[in-house]
Design a protein around this motif. Structure first.
Motif, PDB file in Angstrom:
ATOM      1  N   ASN A 146       0.870  -1.178   0.000  1.00 45.88           N
ATOM      2  CA  ASN A 146       0.000   0.000   0.000  1.00 45.88           C
ATOM      3  C   ASN A 146       0.904   1.224   0.000  1.00 45.88           C
ATOM      4  O   ASN A 146       1.460   1.603   1.037  1.00 45.88           O
ATOM      5  CB  ASN A 146      -0.905  -0.016   1.223  1.00 45.88           C
ATOM      6  N   GLN A 148       0.329   4.426  -0.396  1.00 48.42           N
ATOM      7  CA  GLN A 148      -0.128   5.571   0.395  1.00 48.42           C
ATOM      8  C   GLN A 148       0.184   5.371   1.880  1.00 48.42           C
ATOM      9  O   GLN A 148       0.684   6.280   2.550  1.00 48.42           O
ATOM     10  CB  GLN A 148      -1.630   5.784   0.202  1.00 48.42           C
ATOM     11  N   ALA A 149      -0.078   4.164   2.375  1.00 47.18           N
ATOM     12  CA  ALA A 149       0.232   3.872   3.781  1.00 47.18           C
ATOM     13  C   ALA A 149       1.730   3.931   4.032  1.00 47.18           C
ATOM     14  O   ALA A 149       2.183   4.396   5.091  1.00 47.18           O
ATOM     15  CB  ALA A 149      -0.327   2.508   4.158  1.00 47.18           C
ATOM     16  N   ALA A 151       3.886   5.801   2.445  1.00 48.12           N
ATOM     17  CA  ALA A 151       4.275   7.209   2.441  1.00 48.12           C
ATOM     18  C   ALA A 151       3.950   7.870   3.781  1.00 48.12           C
ATOM     19  O   ALA A 151       4.753   8.664   4.305  1.00 48.12           O
ATOM     20  CB  ALA A 151       3.579   7.941   1.302  1.00 48.12           C
ATOM     21  N   VAL A 152       2.794   7.550   4.333  1.00 48.16           N
ATOM     22  CA  VAL A 152       2.413   8.096   5.638  1.00 48.16           C
ATOM     23  C   VAL A 152       3.400   7.629   6.710  1.00 48.16           C
ATOM     24  O   VAL A 152       3.839   8.409   7.567  1.00 48.16           O
ATOM     25  CB  VAL A 152       0.974   7.677   6.002  1.00 48.16           C
ATOM     26  N   HIS A 153       3.770   6.363   6.650  1.00 45.80           N
ATOM     27  CA  HIS A 153       4.739   5.789   7.598  1.00 45.80           C
ATOM     28  C   HIS A 153       6.075   6.517   7.479  1.00 45.80           C
ATOM     29  O   HIS A 153       6.706   6.862   8.496  1.00 45.80           O
ATOM     30  CB  HIS A 153       4.892   4.302   7.298  1.00 45.80           C
ATOM     31  N   GLU A 155       6.597   9.564   6.263  1.00 40.23           N
ATOM     32  CA  GLU A 155       6.431  10.956   6.694  1.00 40.23           C
ATOM     33  C   GLU A 155       6.497  11.070   8.218  1.00 40.23           C
ATOM     34  O   GLU A 155       7.073  12.019   8.757  1.00 40.23           O
ATOM     35  CB  GLU A 155       5.100  11.515   6.188  1.00 40.23           C
ATOM     36  N   LYS A 156       5.910  10.105   8.917  1.00 40.94           N
ATOM     37  CA  LYS A 156       5.957  10.121  10.382  1.00 40.94           C
ATOM     38  C   LYS A 156       7.397   9.993  10.875  1.00 40.94           C
ATOM     39  O   LYS A 156       7.809  10.683  11.816  1.00 40.94           O
ATOM     40  CB  LYS A 156       5.102   8.990  10.944  1.00 40.94           C
ATOM     41  N   THR A 221      12.230  17.105   3.191  1.00 44.70           N
ATOM     42  CA  THR A 221      11.126  16.358   2.582  1.00 44.70           C
ATOM     43  C   THR A 221      11.602  14.969   2.175  1.00 44.70           C
ATOM     44  O   THR A 221      12.808  14.727   2.026  1.00 44.70           O
ATOM     45  CB  THR A 221      10.577  17.069   1.335  1.00 44.70           C
TER      46      THR A 221
END
Length: 292
Positions: A146, A148-149, A151-153, A155-156, A221
């Motif tokens: 996944n 998107q998931a 990427a969120v991981h 970013e955190k 980033t």
């Protein structure tokens, strides 16, 4: 000789270079569907045997070759072909096609003002001797993940590592815990890396943008590459030296001439594809008639 129109630049599908250590294996090609097994044709001429459809890149190469062959036939440069499948081109026939393309495709040479403008916009790309001692955490994009998931991981983790109170040894610990790169066992340390030693996406983000030409620390980033998402920390920096415009003028002129040629060839092939009847294959096509 490849007679498909060049695209600049083509991305390398392999590893990102020995200096970066992100040599993740690419995903295996998915099985062909029934639709994919249909015979691709150009003006009724099959590009391959029935049920033996080549992979996408090879099929495009066959299509471009057949478009050029049919163009040469229409100009009386090659004899008619009566078989149901595209013939394999001999070396002499390929030379005829090359000569035909050279006659039909013209591309302007760059003017001095274009070269100067390019140098002003891309001066940092010509810097020599620059290198970064850096480390990274790779969140690899693998089949079925996944994105998107992921990427969120990532970013955190980036948010944690850019916090002002984060201890200096935290990056190495998180690399060991999270990174999908073999360098995780060394805290993500890549050593000294130059722009030619890493994936183009990393080189662009870390070397080829003027606002990144100084300073150290965690990149603010995520850096996206074909391998996934990278958190990058610059530990040390060698600035290198920037040559004068006069020293790189010829190199810029050759580069712009190649780009102009690539655009002209792309348009030429798109015009040929636009005039042809294509079945079970998709090629970029244009509606404008060829200039005779």
């Amino acid at each position: 000789m490849s007679i498909s129109p060049p695209v600049s630049p083509l991305a390398d599908a392999g590893s990102c270079g020995s200096g970066c250590g992100c040599g993740n294996a690419t995903a295996s090609a998915p099985a062909l569907s029934a639709q994919d097994m249909l015979t691709a044709t150009i003006n009724g001429i099959a590009l391959h045997a029935q049920g033996q459809r080549p992979e996408a890149g090879e099929l495009r190469e066959l299509a471009y070759a057949e478009l050029l062959r049919q163009r040469a036939v229409s100009l009386g440069l090659l004899p008619e072909h009566t078989g149901p499948m595209a013939p394999e081109l001999s070396e002499s026939e390929r030379q005829i096609l090359e000569a035909m393309v050279d006659r039909e495709v013209s591309s302007p040479q760059p003017e001095e003002v274009e070269c100067q403008r390019y140098h002003q916009a891309h001066a940092c790309e010509f810097t020599v001797g620059q290198a970064l001692h850096m480390r990274h955490i790779l969140f690899a994009v693998t089949p079925g993940i996944n994105v998107q998931a992921l990427a969120v991981h990532a970013e955190k983790a980036l948010l944690e590592l850019t916090h002002k109170d984060t201890p200096p040894d935290r990056f190495a610990k998180r690399a060991a815990e999270l990174s999908n790169c073999p360098t995780s066992s060394q805290g993500g340390d890549l050593g000294w890396v130059g722009p030619d030693d890493c994936a183009p996406e990393l080189a662009k983000a870390l070397f080829h943008q003027s606002h990144n030409q100084s300073g150290v620390g965690v990149h603010p980033t995520l850096v996206h590459s074909r391998f996934g998402f990278h958190i990058v920390e610059v530990l040390e920096r060698r600035a290198g030296t920037e040559p004068t415009y006069a020293e790189v003028r010829e190199r810029i002129a050759r580069l712009l001439a190649m780009q102009s040629r690539a655009r002209a060839l792309y348009q030429y092939m798109a015009l040929l594809a636009g005039e042809a009847e294509l079945e079970n294959i998709v090629l970029d096509a244009a509606d404008s008639p060829l200039v005779q």
